[in-house]
Design a protein around this motif. Structure first.
Motif, mmCIF file in Angstrom:
data_model
loop_
_atom_site.group_PDB
_atom_site.id
_atom_site.type_symbol
_atom_site.label_atom_id
_atom_site.label_comp_id
_atom_site.label_asym_id
_atom_site.label_seq_id
_atom_site.Cartn_x
_atom_site.Cartn_y
_atom_site.Cartn_z
ATOM 1 N N ARG A 139 0.837 -1.205 0.000
ATOM 2 C CA ARG A 139 0.000 0.000 0.000
ATOM 3 C C ARG A 139 0.873 1.256 0.000
ATOM 4 N NH1 ARG A 139 -2.211 -3.651 3.266
ATOM 5 N NH2 ARG A 139 -4.311 -4.372 2.827
ATOM 6 N N SER A 140 1.947 1.225 0.795
ATOM 7 C CA SER A 140 2.875 2.368 0.827
ATOM 8 C C SER A 140 3.478 2.600 -0.554
ATOM 9 C CB SER A 140 4.002 2.120 1.835
ATOM 10 O OG SER A 140 3.492 1.970 3.127
ATOM 11 N N GLY A 141 3.877 1.514 -1.204
ATOM 12 C CA GLY A 141 4.433 1.620 -2.549
ATOM 13 C C GLY A 141 3.428 2.180 -3.535
ATOM 14 N N ALA A 142 2.181 1.732 -3.428
ATOM 15 C CA ALA A 142 1.121 2.226 -4.325
ATOM 16 C C ALA A 142 0.857 3.706 -4.077
ATOM 17 C CB ALA A 142 -0.152 1.408 -4.134
ATOM 18 N N GLU A 143 0.947 4.154 -2.815
ATOM 19 C CA GLU A 143 0.738 5.567 -2.504
ATOM 20 C C GLU A 143 1.864 6.424 -3.082
ATOM 21 O OE1 GLU A 143 0.223 5.795 1.738
ATOM 22 O OE2 GLU A 143 -1.766 4.863 1.640
ATOM 23 N N VAL A 144 3.096 5.946 -3.017
ATOM 24 C CA VAL A 144 4.222 6.669 -3.607
ATOM 25 C C VAL A 144 4.026 6.793 -5.111
ATOM 26 C CG1 VAL A 144 6.699 6.570 -4.096
ATOM 27 C CG2 VAL A 144 5.866 6.085 -1.789
#
Length: 172
Positions: A139-144
């Motif tokens: 999810r963090s990667g997708a937000e970045v």
């Protein structure tokens, strides 16, 4: 625990390659906070710094520094005369006087860890069933990626503000 809601990005391809060599980003948050990022492939000095400005102090993180990665600056701005009036209601410069308070500079000693090694260790912990050591997930990667997509759209439209379009977790 706050994600950017909009991004403004502008840059230039100074070497004429069609890829921006220098770029500036302004990330805006719902709370009114903002972050400014400057990146440049051409800068002659290698620097990776983050400065966080708070109401009581400022913290600088310098990833390139060997012995002063974090510095805490006891520095803030105080009104010289308390006034309930908001900033826009000042009628003269005298009413708009502020005092800059400079205090101690603290450099906490922190153990050095090679960032890439720490990232690999966290990934290996995740693969071996120890997810508690991992601070980020897909999810963090997708937000970045969503923030970078908004920055790319803003760059292409001349620096106009672009809303960050986050996908919900059930979108896959």
């Amino acid at each position: 625990d706050e994600r950017p809601v909009s991004v403004k990005c502008w840059g230039r391809s100074l070497l004429g390659s069609g890829v921006e060599d220098v770029a500036f980003l302004l990330l805006e948050f719902e709370s009114g906070r903002m972050a400014h990022i400057h990146v440049s492939w051409l800068d002659p000095q290698k620097s990776r710094e983050i400065t966080i400005v708070g109401s009581r102090c400022m913290i600088t993180y310098d990833d390139v520094s060997v012995d002063q990665k974090i510095t805490i600056h006891q520095k803030n701005i105080l009104k010289s005369q308390p006034s309930p009036a908001p900033l826009r209601d000042f009628n003269s410069f005298g009413e708009f006087q502020y005092l800059i308070r400079s205090g101690d500079l603290m450099v906490p000693q922190i153990p050095f860890t090679e960032p890439l090694a720490a990232e690999v260790d966290a990934f290996l912990d995740l693969l071996t069933g120890k997810p508690e050591s991992c601070r980020s997930d897909w999810r963090s990667g997708a937000e970045v990626v969503a923030v970078m997509d908004a920055a790319d759209r803003s760059l292409k439209n001349g620096g106009l503000s672009e809303t960050v379009q986050y996908r919900s977790s059930h979108d896959g």
